[in-house]
Design a protein around this motif. Structure first.
Motif, PDB file in Angstrom:
ATOM      1  N   LEU A   1      37.497 107.005   6.423  1.00 29.68           N
ATOM      2  CA  LEU A   1      38.808 107.128   5.804  1.00 29.68           C
ATOM      3  C   LEU A   1      38.704 107.807   4.445  1.00 29.68           C
ATOM      4  CD1 LEU A   1      41.822 106.589   5.883  1.00 29.68           C
ATOM      5  CD2 LEU A   1      41.372 104.316   4.942  1.00 29.68           C
ATOM      6  N   ALA A   2      37.693 107.447   3.669  1.00 28.39           N
ATOM      7  CA  ALA A   2      37.491 108.079   2.360  1.00 28.39           C
ATOM      8  C   ALA A   2      37.238 109.574   2.511  1.00 28.39           C
ATOM      9  CB  ALA A   2      36.339 107.409   1.622  1.00 28.39           C
ATOM     10  N   GLU A   3      36.466 109.965   3.521  1.00 24.79           N
ATOM     11  CA  GLU A   3      36.196 111.382   3.776  1.00 24.79           C
ATOM     12  C   GLU A   3      37.483 112.130   4.125  1.00 24.79           C
ATOM     13  OE1 GLU A   3      33.320 111.359   6.914  1.00 24.79           O
ATOM     14  OE2 GLU A   3      31.735 110.561   5.631  1.00 24.79           O
ATOM     15  N   VAL A   4      38.318 111.520   4.953  1.00 25.70           N
ATOM     16  CA  VAL A   4      39.570 112.155   5.349  1.00 25.70           C
ATOM     17  C   VAL A   4      40.515 112.260   4.158  1.00 25.70           C
ATOM     18  CG1 VAL A   4      41.635 111.849   6.776  1.00 25.70           C
ATOM     19  CG2 VAL A   4      39.379 111.485   7.767  1.00 25.70           C
ATOM     20  N   GLN A   5      40.603 111.210   3.366  1.00 22.57           N
ATOM     21  CA  GLN A   5      41.508 111.214   2.210  1.00 22.57           C
ATOM     22  C   GLN A   5      41.082 112.227   1.152  1.00 22.57           C
ATOM     23  OE1 GLN A   5      41.381 107.013   1.290  1.00 22.57           O
ATOM     24  NE2 GLN A   5      43.436 106.724   2.123  1.00 22.57           N
ATOM     25  N   ALA A   6      39.827 112.596   1.117  1.00 21.31           N
ATOM     26  CA  ALA A   6      39.329 113.549   0.126  1.00 21.31           C
ATOM     27  C   ALA A   6      39.740 114.989   0.439  1.00 21.31           C
ATOM     28  CB  ALA A   6      37.809 113.458   0.022  1.00 21.31           C
ATOM     29  N   ASP A   7      40.168 115.255   1.660  1.00 25.75           N
ATOM     30  CA  ASP A   7      40.541 116.603   2.081  1.00 25.75           C
ATOM     31  C   ASP A   7      42.016 116.600   2.501  1.00 25.75           C
ATOM     32  OD1 ASP A   7      40.869 119.077   3.252  1.00 25.75           O
ATOM     33  OD2 ASP A   7      39.213 118.863   4.670  1.00 25.75           O
ATOM     34  N   PRO A   8      42.915 117.134   1.658  1.00 31.19           N
ATOM     35  CA  PRO A   8      44.349 117.085   1.958  1.00 31.19           C
ATOM     36  C   PRO A   8      44.737 117.718   3.303  1.00 31.19           C
ATOM     37  CG  PRO A   8      44.005 117.773  -0.305  1.00 31.19           C
ATOM     38  CD  PRO A   8      42.656 117.757   0.359  1.00 31.19           C
ATOM     39  N   ALA A   9      44.116 118.813   3.670  1.00 34.20           N
ATOM     40  CA  ALA A   9      44.447 119.459   4.949  1.00 34.20           C
ATOM     41  C   ALA A   9      44.031 118.571   6.116  1.00 34.20           C
ATOM     42  CB  ALA A   9      43.754 120.815   5.045  1.00 34.20           C
ATOM     43  N   ARG A  10      42.864 117.994   6.021  1.00 42.30           N
ATOM     44  CA  ARG A  10      42.378 117.100   7.079  1.00 42.30           C
ATOM     45  C   ARG A  10      43.252 115.849   7.146  1.00 42.30           C
ATOM     46  NH1 ARG A  10      36.234 114.757   7.444  1.00 42.30           N
ATOM     47  NH2 ARG A  10      36.346 114.023   9.575  1.00 42.30           N
ATOM     48  N   MET A  11      43.667 115.340   5.985  1.00 43.76           N
ATOM     49  CA  MET A  11      44.525 114.159   5.927  1.00 43.76           C
ATOM     50  C   MET A  11      45.853 114.449   6.624  1.00 43.76           C
ATOM     51  SD  MET A  11      44.753 111.078   4.787  1.00 43.76           S
ATOM     52  CE  MET A  11      45.859 109.845   4.137  1.00 43.76           C
ATOM     53  N   ALA A  12      46.441 115.614   6.371  1.00 43.74           N
ATOM     54  CA  ALA A  12      47.710 115.978   7.004  1.00 43.74           C
ATOM     55  C   ALA A  12      47.554 116.067   8.520  1.00 43.74           C
ATOM     56  CB  ALA A  12      48.218 117.297   6.442  1.00 43.74           C
ATOM     57  N   THR A  13      46.439 116.626   8.969  1.00 42.28           N
ATOM     58  CA  THR A  13      46.180 116.723  10.408  1.00 42.28           C
ATOM     59  C   THR A  13      46.039 115.334  11.024  1.00 42.28           C
ATOM     60  OG1 THR A  13      45.080 118.848  10.128  1.00 42.28           O
ATOM     61  CG2 THR A  13      44.594 117.637  12.153  1.00 42.28           C
ATOM     62  N   PHE A  14      45.306 114.449  10.361  1.00 42.88           N
ATOM     63  CA  PHE A  14      45.119 113.092  10.866  1.00 42.88           C
ATOM     64  C   PHE A  14      46.444 112.338  10.897  1.00 42.88           C
ATOM     65  CE2 PHE A  14      40.772 113.714  11.198  1.00 42.88           C
ATOM     66  CZ  PHE A  14      40.098 112.558  11.539  1.00 42.88           C
ATOM     67  N   ILE A  15      47.289 112.543   9.890  1.00 43.07           N
ATOM     68  CA  ILE A  15      48.589 111.856   9.867  1.00 43.07           C
ATOM     69  C   ILE A  15      49.453 112.322  11.032  1.00 43.07           C
ATOM     70  CG2 ILE A  15      50.776 111.676   8.603  1.00 43.07           C
ATOM     71  CD1 ILE A  15      49.093 111.519   6.033  1.00 43.07           C
ATOM     72  N   ARG A  16      49.536 113.629  11.246  1.00 39.17           N
ATOM     73  CA  ARG A  16      50.338 114.148  12.365  1.00 39.17           C
ATOM     74  C   ARG A  16      49.823 113.620  13.700  1.00 39.17           C
ATOM     75  NH1 ARG A  16      49.975 118.793   9.399  1.00 39.17           N
ATOM     76  NH2 ARG A  16      48.400 119.659  10.777  1.00 39.17           N
ATOM     77  N   THR A  17      48.522 113.666  13.887  1.00 35.42           N
ATOM     78  CA  THR A  17      47.937 113.178  15.139  1.00 35.42           C
ATOM     79  C   THR A  17      48.110 111.672  15.262  1.00 35.42           C
ATOM     80  OG1 THR A  17      46.321 114.960  15.015  1.00 35.42           O
ATOM     81  CG2 THR A  17      45.850 113.172  16.550  1.00 35.42           C
ATOM     82  N   GLY A  18      47.927 110.979  14.155  1.00 35.98           N
ATOM     83  CA  GLY A  18      48.078 109.518  14.156  1.00 35.98           C
ATOM     84  C   GLY A  18      49.486 109.084  14.497  1.00 35.98           C
ATOM     85  N   GLU A  19      50.481 109.825  14.036  1.00 37.99           N
ATOM     86  CA  GLU A  19      51.869 109.502  14.377  1.00 37.99           C
ATOM     87  C   GLU A  19      52.106 109.637  15.878  1.00 37.99           C
ATOM     88  OE1 GLU A  19      54.234 110.481  10.238  1.00 37.99           O
ATOM     89  OE2 GLU A  19      54.054 112.069  11.728  1.00 37.99           O
ATOM     90  N   LYS A  20      51.490 110.624  16.495  1.00 41.47           N
ATOM     91  CA  LYS A  20      51.617 110.784  17.944  1.00 41.47           C
ATOM     92  C   LYS A  20      50.948 109.618  18.676  1.00 41.47           C
ATOM     93  CE  LYS A  20      51.697 115.809  17.707  1.00 41.47           C
ATOM     94  NZ  LYS A  20      50.949 117.036  17.985  1.00 41.47           N
ATOM     95  N   VAL A  21      49.773 109.211  18.196  1.00 38.43           N
ATOM     96  CA  VAL A  21      49.051 108.093  18.809  1.00 38.43           C
ATOM     97  C   VAL A  21      49.856 106.807  18.634  1.00 38.43           C
ATOM     98  CG1 VAL A  21      46.973 106.676  18.655  1.00 38.43           C
ATOM     99  CG2 VAL A  21      46.785 109.156  18.543  1.00 38.43           C
ATOM    100  N   ALA A  22      50.400 106.584  17.437  1.00 42.97           N
ATOM    101  CA  ALA A  22      51.165 105.372  17.153  1.00 42.97           C
ATOM    102  C   ALA A  22      52.442 105.301  17.991  1.00 42.97           C
ATOM    103  CB  ALA A  22      51.493 105.294  15.670  1.00 42.97           C
ATOM    104  N   ALA A  23      52.995 106.458  18.361  1.00 46.83           N
ATOM    105  CA  ALA A  23      54.211 106.470  19.181  1.00 46.83           C
ATOM    106  C   ALA A  23      53.950 105.815  20.535  1.00 46.83           C
ATOM    107  CB  ALA A  23      54.712 107.896  19.356  1.00 46.83           C
ATOM    108  N   VAL A  24      52.759 105.983  21.073  1.00 44.34           N
ATOM    109  CA  VAL A  24      52.401 105.345  22.347  1.00 44.34           C
ATOM    110  C   VAL A  24      52.394 103.831  22.179  1.00 44.34           C
ATOM    111  CG1 VAL A  24      50.583 105.095  24.077  1.00 44.34           C
ATOM    112  CG2 VAL A  24      51.086 107.341  23.125  1.00 44.34           C
ATOM    113  N   CYS A  25      51.822 103.341  21.097  1.00 47.70           N
ATOM    114  CA  CYS A  25      51.780 101.897  20.829  1.00 47.70           C
ATOM    115  C   CYS A  25      53.188 101.343  20.627  1.00 47.70           C
ATOM    116  CB  CYS A  25      50.937 101.602  19.592  1.00 47.70           C
ATOM    117  SG  CYS A  25      49.243 102.192  19.705  1.00 47.70           S
ATOM    118  N   ALA A  26      54.054 102.134  19.969  1.00 47.74           N
ATOM    119  CA  ALA A  26      55.412 101.689  19.660  1.00 47.74           C
ATOM    120  C   ALA A  26      56.241 101.468  20.922  1.00 47.74           C
ATOM    121  CB  ALA A  26      56.099 102.698  18.749  1.00 47.74           C
TER     122      ALA A  26
END
Length: 85
Positions: free
Chosen positions: A37-62
Motif C-alpha cells: 500500500l505504501a508503494e502504491v500511495q507513493a506513485d500518484p498515477a499507480r494510485m489512481a489506477t488502483f482506485i479505478r480498478t478497486g472501485e470495479k472490484v468493490a462493485a462486485v462485493c456491493a
C-alpha cells in the motif's frame, strides 16, 4: 461513502493481487500488504489506477454486501465495522 468504497476497493485489489502473486509462487514468503500500500500511495498515477480498478472490484462485493459495506439482505453480513480476518 466514496472514501469507504475506495478503501474497500484498494484493500480488495491489494489482497487479490497478492493472493494471485502468491499462487504463482508456491513457498513464497507472505506479502506485506502495508508495504504494498505504501508503494502504491507513493506513485500518484499507480494510485489512481488502483482506485479505478478497486472501485470495479468493490462493485462486485456491493451486489450482496451493499454499497459501502452495509448489507440490506438479512442473510448477508455487513462488512462495515468487522474485524479483519
Amino acid at each position: 461513502m466514496k472514501r469507504l468504497r475506495v478503501w474497500f476497493g484498494l484493500t480488495g485489489l491489494l489482497l487479490a493481487s497478492s493472493m494471485a502473486w502468491a499462487a504463482d509462487k508456491p513457498g513464497a514468503p507472505p506479502v506485506d500488504l502495508a508495504q504494498r500500500l505504501a508503494e502504491v500511495q507513493a506513485d500518484p498515477a499507480r494510485m489512481a489506477t488502483f482506485i479505478r480498478t478497486g472501485e470495479k472490484v468493490a462493485a462486485v462485493c456491493a451486489n450482496c454486501h451493499g454499497d459501502g459495506g452495509y448489507s440490506i439482505k438479512p442473510d448477508v453480513p455487513n462488512l462495515v465495522r468487522r474485524p479483519p480476518e
